[in-house]
Design a protein around this motif. Structure first.
Motif, PDB file in Angstrom:
ATOM      1  N   VAL A 177       8.159  12.877  56.818  1.00 52.29           N
ATOM      2  CA  VAL A 177       8.460  11.637  56.101  1.00 52.29           C
ATOM      3  C   VAL A 177       7.751  11.709  54.755  1.00 52.29           C
ATOM      4  CG1 VAL A 177       8.318   9.127  56.131  1.00 52.29           C
ATOM      5  CG2 VAL A 177       8.605  10.385  58.283  1.00 52.29           C
ATOM      6  N   ILE A 178       8.529  11.664  53.680  1.00 50.54           N
ATOM      7  CA  ILE A 178       7.966  11.815  52.332  1.00 50.54           C
ATOM      8  C   ILE A 178       8.179  10.539  51.538  1.00 50.54           C
ATOM      9  CG2 ILE A 178       8.244  13.023  50.123  1.00 50.54           C
ATOM     10  CD1 ILE A 178       8.862  15.547  51.723  1.00 50.54           C
ATOM     11  N   ASP A 179       7.112  10.056  50.940  1.00 49.19           N
ATOM     12  CA  ASP A 179       7.173   8.886  50.079  1.00 49.19           C
ATOM     13  C   ASP A 179       7.616   9.322  48.689  1.00 49.19           C
ATOM     14  OD1 ASP A 179       6.467   6.011  49.430  1.00 49.19           O
ATOM     15  OD2 ASP A 179       5.157   7.069  48.028  1.00 49.19           O
ATOM     16  N   VAL A 180       8.724   8.780  48.205  1.00 47.22           N
ATOM     17  CA  VAL A 180       9.302   9.212  46.935  1.00 47.22           C
ATOM     18  C   VAL A 180       8.424   8.796  45.749  1.00 47.22           C
ATOM     19  CG1 VAL A 180      11.282   8.915  45.389  1.00 47.22           C
ATOM     20  CG2 VAL A 180      11.652   9.278  47.836  1.00 47.22           C
ATOM     21  N   ALA A 181       7.808   7.631  45.834  1.00 46.14           N
ATOM     22  CA  ALA A 181       7.000   7.147  44.711  1.00 46.14           C
ATOM     23  C   ALA A 181       5.759   8.011  44.477  1.00 46.14           C
ATOM     24  CB  ALA A 181       6.595   5.700  44.945  1.00 46.14           C
ATOM     25  N   SER A 182       5.083   8.374  45.563  1.00 41.70           N
ATOM     26  CA  SER A 182       3.844   9.146  45.421  1.00 41.70           C
ATOM     27  C   SER A 182       4.051  10.647  45.546  1.00 41.70           C
ATOM     28  CB  SER A 182       2.830   8.698  46.478  1.00 41.70           C
ATOM     29  OG  SER A 182       3.310   8.970  47.789  1.00 41.70           O
ATOM     30  N   LEU A 183       5.235  11.059  45.960  1.00 46.40           N
ATOM     31  CA  LEU A 183       5.565  12.471  46.146  1.00 46.40           C
ATOM     32  C   LEU A 183       4.593  13.151  47.101  1.00 46.40           C
ATOM     33  CD1 LEU A 183       6.543  13.539  42.499  1.00 46.40           C
ATOM     34  CD2 LEU A 183       8.029  12.746  44.338  1.00 46.40           C
ATOM     35  N   ARG A 184       4.419  12.514  48.277  1.00 49.35           N
ATOM     36  CA  ARG A 184       3.560  13.122  49.292  1.00 49.35           C
ATOM     37  C   ARG A 184       4.095  12.820  50.694  1.00 49.35           C
ATOM     38  NH1 ARG A 184      -0.426   9.801  51.657  1.00 49.35           N
ATOM     39  NH2 ARG A 184      -0.337   7.643  50.952  1.00 49.35           N
ATOM     40  N   GLU A 185       3.758  13.696  51.617  1.00 48.01           N
ATOM     41  CA  GLU A 185       4.130  13.490  53.009  1.00 48.01           C
ATOM     42  C   GLU A 185       3.226  12.422  53.607  1.00 48.01           C
ATOM     43  OE1 GLU A 185       5.047  16.427  56.764  1.00 48.01           O
ATOM     44  OE2 GLU A 185       2.998  16.439  55.969  1.00 48.01           O
ATOM     45  N   THR A 186       3.840  11.399  54.212  1.00 45.57           N
ATOM     46  CA  THR A 186       3.064  10.297  54.775  1.00 45.57           C
ATOM     47  C   THR A 186       3.133  10.246  56.298  1.00 45.57           C
ATOM     48  OG1 THR A 186       4.949   8.790  54.513  1.00 45.57           O
ATOM     49  CG2 THR A 186       3.350   8.888  52.703  1.00 45.57           C
ATOM     50  N   GLY A 187       3.899  11.138  56.892  1.00 46.19           N
ATOM     51  CA  GLY A 187       3.992  11.158  58.347  1.00 46.19           C
ATOM     52  C   GLY A 187       4.845  12.318  58.806  1.00 46.19           C
ATOM     53  N   ARG A 188       4.785  12.564  60.121  1.00 49.63           N
ATOM     54  CA  ARG A 188       5.582  13.628  60.715  1.00 49.63           C
ATOM     55  C   ARG A 188       6.001  13.162  62.108  1.00 49.63           C
ATOM     56  NH1 ARG A 188       3.246  19.588  59.874  1.00 49.63           N
ATOM     57  NH2 ARG A 188       3.140  18.764  57.728  1.00 49.63           N
ATOM     58  N   LEU A 217      21.924  15.150  69.499  1.00 54.07           N
ATOM     59  CA  LEU A 217      21.613  14.365  68.309  1.00 54.07           C
ATOM     60  C   LEU A 217      20.448  13.463  68.648  1.00 54.07           C
ATOM     61  CD1 LEU A 217      22.547  13.462  65.396  1.00 54.07           C
ATOM     62  CD2 LEU A 217      23.709  11.574  66.560  1.00 54.07           C
ATOM     63  N   GLY A 218      19.365  13.572  67.894  1.00 56.85           N
ATOM     64  CA  GLY A 218      18.219  12.719  68.093  1.00 56.85           C
ATOM     65  C   GLY A 218      18.359  11.422  67.318  1.00 56.85           C
ATOM     66  N   LEU A 219      17.945  10.312  67.937  1.00 55.30           N
ATOM     67  CA  LEU A 219      17.972   8.992  67.309  1.00 55.30           C
ATOM     68  C   LEU A 219      16.542   8.586  66.988  1.00 55.30           C
ATOM     69  CD1 LEU A 219      20.445   7.250  69.805  1.00 55.30           C
ATOM     70  CD2 LEU A 219      21.009   8.610  67.774  1.00 55.30           C
ATOM     71  N   ILE A 220      16.288   8.227  65.739  1.00 58.49           N
ATOM     72  CA  ILE A 220      14.939   7.886  65.295  1.00 58.49           C
ATOM     73  C   ILE A 220      14.891   6.429  64.864  1.00 58.49           C
ATOM     74  CG2 ILE A 220      13.123   8.356  63.589  1.00 58.49           C
ATOM     75  CD1 ILE A 220      14.269  11.196  63.345  1.00 58.49           C
ATOM     76  N   ASP A 221      13.904   5.695  65.375  1.00 55.06           N
ATOM     77  CA  ASP A 221      13.633   4.343  64.900  1.00 55.06           C
ATOM     78  C   ASP A 221      12.740   4.463  63.667  1.00 55.06           C
ATOM     79  OD1 ASP A 221      13.462   1.294  65.399  1.00 55.06           O
ATOM     80  OD2 ASP A 221      11.366   1.922  65.223  1.00 55.06           O
ATOM     81  N   THR A 222      13.247   4.075  62.504  1.00 56.32           N
ATOM     82  CA  THR A 222      12.501   4.309  61.274  1.00 56.32           C
ATOM     83  C   THR A 222      11.296   3.380  61.120  1.00 56.32           C
ATOM     84  OG1 THR A 222      14.023   2.878  60.035  1.00 56.32           O
ATOM     85  CG2 THR A 222      14.501   5.236  60.053  1.00 56.32           C
ATOM     86  N   ARG A 225       8.814   5.039  63.435  1.00 53.93           N
ATOM     87  CA  ARG A 225       8.778   6.484  63.190  1.00 53.93           C
ATOM     88  C   ARG A 225       8.636   7.262  64.501  1.00 53.93           C
ATOM     89  NH1 ARG A 225       5.117   7.386  57.663  1.00 53.93           N
ATOM     90  NH2 ARG A 225       6.427   6.085  56.301  1.00 53.93           N
ATOM     91  N   LYS A 226       9.485   6.892  65.442  1.00 57.11           N
ATOM     92  CA  LYS A 226       9.479   7.575  66.740  1.00 57.11           C
ATOM     93  C   LYS A 226      10.911   7.853  67.188  1.00 57.11           C
ATOM     94  CE  LYS A 226       5.110   5.699  68.484  1.00 57.11           C
ATOM     95  NZ  LYS A 226       4.451   4.896  69.571  1.00 57.11           N
ATOM     96  N   LEU A 227      11.058   8.934  67.950  1.00 52.39           N
ATOM     97  CA  LEU A 227      12.339   9.252  68.546  1.00 52.39           C
ATOM     98  C   LEU A 227      12.645   8.227  69.625  1.00 52.39           C
ATOM     99  CD1 LEU A 227      14.426  11.684  68.276  1.00 52.39           C
ATOM    100  CD2 LEU A 227      13.429  12.501  70.421  1.00 52.39           C
ATOM    101  N   SER A 228      13.819   7.606  69.546  1.00 53.29           N
ATOM    102  CA  SER A 228      14.165   6.558  70.509  1.00 53.29           C
ATOM    103  C   SER A 228      15.183   7.021  71.550  1.00 53.29           C
ATOM    104  CB  SER A 228      14.731   5.341  69.777  1.00 53.29           C
ATOM    105  OG  SER A 228      15.900   5.680  69.045  1.00 53.29           O
ATOM    106  N   GLY A 229      15.768   8.195  71.352  1.00 48.91           N
ATOM    107  CA  GLY A 229      16.736   8.694  72.324  1.00 48.91           C
ATOM    108  C   GLY A 229      17.415   9.952  71.834  1.00 48.91           C
ATOM    109  N   LYS A 230      18.194  10.568  72.744  1.00 45.94           N
ATOM    110  CA  LYS A 230      18.970  11.756  72.420  1.00 45.94           C
ATOM    111  C   LYS A 230      20.365  11.601  73.014  1.00 45.94           C
ATOM    112  CE  LYS A 230      14.962  14.885  72.458  1.00 45.94           C
ATOM    113  NZ  LYS A 230      14.360  16.104  73.082  1.00 45.94           N
ATOM    114  N   VAL A 231      21.345  12.142  72.298  1.00 51.65           N
ATOM    115  CA  VAL A 231      22.734  12.102  72.748  1.00 51.65           C
ATOM    116  C   VAL A 231      23.262  13.529  72.797  1.00 51.65           C
ATOM    117  CG1 VAL A 231      25.065  11.246  72.288  1.00 51.65           C
ATOM    118  CG2 VAL A 231      23.070   9.852  71.665  1.00 51.65           C
TER     119      VAL A 231
END
Length: 333
Positions: A177-188, A217-222, A225-231
């Motif tokens: 997860v990259i923050d566009v304003a600061s140009l840095r990774e803020t999570g994984r 296909l993985g479903l992510i709750d933004t 920031r967690k995987l919520s399911g797979k299809v």
């Protein structure tokens, strides 16, 4: 340079559809990695123009403002190892598409995908060779940042509000997860085996990731920031795209070169299941969608074609011959 696979066969069934679609408009671009070229398909008249490049393009992307086409790949003359110089390139074309890029920027390592920010001022390129996203300022034609990610970053997409980039890290089983304003990774986000590409719902509340080694296909709750399911989908899913109304996600299943898949899975993300499959061509790979959500465009890497799907009826309406090994794909109104 126009070559359209006979419509008499491909469109016969669509003529009996109960509700007719308006003819598609706009332009589709494919990155023909095996043909060292880009194909431009003008949907209104079916004309296909293919231009040769000095790179083997893996991905193309229309800028957010629709004024440019960006292509990334390895230079076909440089070789990948031993020269001490960067063999990767970002080529930037003005639209309408000409035969030569407006300018070219070197990319360290091995470029995979490219997107711009919402203002079309910055270009973000995944660099699998250095486990990073390289950032370029297009006006000044220079690199301005390197953002570290997980191992082997590949596909990336910008969130609908433009604030965040999601990046699929193939060999880390994660999404950066990259923050566009600061140009840095803020999570994984831990997602599963061999994520290749990501996508977003139009409201930004859910994201999607192709888990190529899980045929899912993985479903992510933004928000969390967690995987919520797979299809479960087809074999070796690569790219996906959600319809603007959020009701469906179209997932291209490439399979392998020896045993290519030729299906696009249609996923209902709310129900968490695949509701249909559409056969396009061997090696279904890239996915784009029209702004109104009526048409889905799929590159078929083993067939050397691009298919147009009716998103409501789940049917192929037409198929176009493009350059060899069409990989990335992008659409412009």
């Amino acid at each position: 340079m126009r070559k359209l696979i006979p419509a008499s066969l491909l469109l016969a069934f669509s003529l009996t559809a109960t509700s007719a679609l308006a003819a598609p408009s706009g332009t589709v671009f494919t990155a023909n990695e095996r043909g060292n070229s880009i194909s431009q398909i003008t949907l209104a008249d079916g004309n296909v123009t293919t231009i040769p490049l000095e790179i083997s393009p893996h991905n193309v992307q229309v800028s957010a403002d629709g004024k440019r086409l960006l292509a990334v790949g390895m230079n076909i003359h440089a070789g990948h190892h031993g020269s001490g110089q960067s063999a990767g390139e970002l080529q930037v074309f003005d639209l309408p598409l000409g035969s030569q890029p407006s300018f070219v920027l070197p990319v360290a390592g091995h470029p995979g995908h490219v997107v711009t920010d919402r203002d079309s001022k910055l270009a973000f390129v995944t660099d699998a060779g250095n486990n990073a996203v390289q950032v370029y300022e297009l006006a000044s034609k220079r690199q301005i940042a390197t953002i570290n990610t997980g191992n082997y970053p590949h596909g990336l997409r910008l969130s609908p509000d433009g604030s965040t980039l999601y990046v699929a890290n193939v060999k880390s089983d994660s999404v950066s997860v990259i923050d566009v304003a600061s140009l840095r990774e803020t999570g994984r986000i831990a997602v599963g085996n061999a994520p290749v590409q990501v996508g977003f719902a139009a409201d930004g509340k859910q994201a999607y990731v192709s888990l190529s080694a899980e045929n899912a296909l993985g479903l992510i709750d933004t928000a969390s920031r967690k995987l919520s399911g797979k299809v479960k989908v087809g074999r070796n899913p690569i790219q996906m795209y959600a319809t603007p109304d959020g009701s469906k996600v179209f997932v291209a299943n490439q399979g392998s070169s020896k045993q290519p898949d030729d299906r696009v899975s249609v996923v209902d993300p709310t129900a968490g299941k695949t509701i249909a499959e559409v056969k396009t061509g061997p090696g279904a790979h890239g996915v784009a969608i029209s702004s109104d959500g009526q048409y889905v465009f799929v590159s078929n890497i083993e067939a050397g074609t691009m298919s147009v799907i009716d998103s409501r009826q789940h049917r192929v309406l037409s198929t176009y011959q493009v350059g060899a090994g069409p990989n990335g794909i992008s659409y412009r109104d």
